[in-house]
Every structure is written in C-alpha cells, then in structure tokens.
Design an enzyme around this catalytic site. Structure first.
Site, PDB file in Angstrom:
ATOM      1  N   ASP A   1       1.089   4.026  -3.070  1.00 48.05           N
ATOM      2  CA  ASP A   1       0.636   5.224  -2.895  1.00 48.05           C
ATOM      3  C   ASP A   1       1.656   6.207  -3.654  1.00 48.05           C
ATOM      4  O   ASP A   1       1.310   7.200  -4.193  1.00 48.05           O
ATOM      5  CB  ASP A   1       0.710   5.715  -1.093  1.00 48.05           C
ATOM      6  CG  ASP A   1       0.510   7.315  -0.965  1.00 48.05           C
ATOM      7  OD1 ASP A   1      -0.605   7.749  -1.141  1.00 48.05           O
ATOM      8  OD2 ASP A   1       1.466   7.970  -0.703  1.00 48.05           O
TER       9      ASP A   1
ATOM     10  N   GLU B   1      -5.132   0.556  -3.926  1.00 47.32           N
ATOM     11  CA  GLU B   1      -3.465   0.979  -3.701  1.00 47.32           C
ATOM     12  C   GLU B   1      -2.391   0.162  -3.609  1.00 47.32           C
ATOM     13  O   GLU B   1      -1.514   0.211  -4.248  1.00 47.32           O
ATOM     14  CB  GLU B   1      -3.488   1.838  -2.588  1.00 47.32           C
ATOM     15  CG  GLU B   1      -2.706   3.026  -2.662  1.00 47.32           C
ATOM     16  CD  GLU B   1      -2.651   3.776  -1.300  1.00 47.32           C
ATOM     17  OE1 GLU B   1      -2.599   5.136  -1.527  1.00 47.32           O
ATOM     18  OE2 GLU B   1      -3.198   3.640  -0.140  1.00 47.32           O
TER      19      GLU B   1
ATOM     20  N   GLU C   1       0.951  -1.239  -0.039  1.00 51.61           N
ATOM     21  CA  GLU C   1       0.034  -0.130   0.053  1.00 51.61           C
ATOM     22  C   GLU C   1       0.930   1.142  -0.019  1.00 51.61           C
ATOM     23  O   GLU C   1       0.756   2.129  -0.695  1.00 51.61           O
ATOM     24  CB  GLU C   1      -0.915   0.127   1.079  1.00 51.61           C
ATOM     25  CG  GLU C   1      -1.868   1.333   1.370  1.00 51.61           C
ATOM     26  CD  GLU C   1      -2.385   1.453   2.617  1.00 51.61           C
ATOM     27  OE1 GLU C   1      -2.727   2.375   3.240  1.00 51.61           O
ATOM     28  OE2 GLU C   1      -2.596   0.096   3.245  1.00 51.61           O
TER      29      GLU C   1
END
Length: 238
Positions: A46, A117, A42
């Site tokens: 991002d 994500e 994740e």
C-alpha cells in the site's frame, strides 16, 4: 509458475530463494490456512503504491490541485484498479486461498486486489535485498504503463466511476434537490451479481435503473444509466 510471473513483469533477475519466498507469501491469503498470509506485505505494498502514484501524478500533471491529485491517487490504488492490474498479469490462478473463499464470488475482486498490493510489497522488498529499491527502474515503468492511460481517461470523463456524485451535483444545480434511490433485494442468494435492484429519481422523475451485488453497486449502476440518459438522449425521429 512464479518464474513465469516474474518474467511477465520483467523481473527475471529475482530468481533467488528469498525473493521467491516473498512472492509466495504475497500470494497466500489467510483463508488458505498455511500458517502465513500476505497481510503484512499488503501493508507494505500500500505504501509503495501510494508513493509511486503520487510521484507519477505530480510529475505528469503538475498543474492539478492537491485535492485533484488525491482523488486521482485514490482511483489508482483502488480495489477496482488493483484487480485490473492483477488480471493483466494473470495473477488469480497463483493465489493460495481456502475453498470457501474461492467459491465466494464476492471475495474474488477484493482478494485479487489485496494480493496484487502484497505482490508490489514483496517485489519492493526483494529488490531492496538485491541491492536497490527498484522503484524507479523496475516497478514504476510497469505501473506507469497502466496508470497514464487511466488518468487521461479520468481527466477526460471525471464523472466516470463516480456516477452518484456526478448525478448529485447535476440534480442540485438543475433542480435544487438530491437524487432519491429506491433499492431492494431481489435475489436472496448472497454474492449473486444482481442481488439488488435500484431506481433513481430526480424531482420525482424516474431517470435510471440499476442492478448489482451490493446496494452501493446497484445505485451506482442506476446513477450511471441516469447520467447516460441525461447526456446522451435518444435521437429524434426524422
């Protein structure tokens, strides 16, 4: 099922075990208790999302200010839009999570957004291991197809998703005051989609009502209703 997901994304070439293992990790929430989770991917995803969003905005809307670009980028990488991306590829059934998290209606959107994500991070790493970064050729076109219509919509209606801000700016300009919200809990069940009720007043005039699973959501809903009432008044009877 993972192969079908990769096919939906146009990434059928990622069929080797390392790539599938990365995707499996990206779809594993920590609540599943499987000894691994998607938090590191994740974090990776991002960065990938922000880079691609910045590239798209700078290329397609070169005349926007840095402040406007930042606002739009934040919209593109928000939980709301990441969840929409996840829904578009039917990601939810593939996510490993614990029973309690699966039963919690307030967890659905955040977990879907974070998993989407993480998936972007996993795909970027898998493509890198396959000999290239894959950003421009593979991930960017897919995201672009979702993002360009959204940016066009946000530029045409800048108040959308920012109803409280829009109403505040209007009330300051029209009445030299801020909106006042009266919000209360009306459903005791945690996670109830209409747990809170809000009313919004401007210059002591009630302009809108709203409901939501959180105070913020209820107030946004009330502000949206107020904005609609102000800008789309009922037609006068003949």
């Amino acid at each position: 099922m993972l192969q079908a997901l990769l096919q939906r994304l146009g990434l059928e070439s990622l069929r080797d075990d390392p790539a599938l293992a990365l995707v499996e990790e990206a779809l594993t929430h920590r609540s599943a208790g499987l000894g691994l989770d998607n938090e590191r991917l994740e974090f990776h995803g991002d960065a990938v999302l922000r880079l691609l969003a910045a590239s798209l905005l700078r290329h397609h809307w070169p005349d926007l200010s840095v402040g406007e670009l930042s606002r739009l980028r934040n919209q593109l990488v928000s939980d709301r839009e990441l969840a929409r991306l996840g829904q578009a590829i039917d990601l939810q059934p593939l996510i490993h999570m614990g029973a309690q998290a699966r039963r919690d209606p307030t967890a659905t959107t955040p977990i879907l957004a974070r998993s989407c994500e993480a998936l972007l991070g996993a795909l970027h790493e898998a493509l890198r291991l396959a000999g290239g970064d894959g950003l421009r050729e593979l991930l960017y076109p897919w995201l672009k197809s979702h993002w360009v219509p959204l940016v066009q919509e946000l530029l045409s209606h800048p108040e959308r998703h920012h109803w409280k801000t829009a109403l505040q700016e209007w009330s300051q300009a029209a009445h030299s005051c801020l909106p006042t919200y009266v919000t209360e809990e009306v459903e005791p069940v945690h996670g109830h989609p209409q747990r809170f009720a809000a009313r919004v007043f401007v210059a002591n005039e009630l302009l809108g009502h709203g409901r939501g699973s959180s105070r913020r959501q209820a107030e946004q809903d009330a502000a949206a209703q107020a904005w609609a009432a102000l800008h789309n008044p009922p037609a006068s009877p003949d």
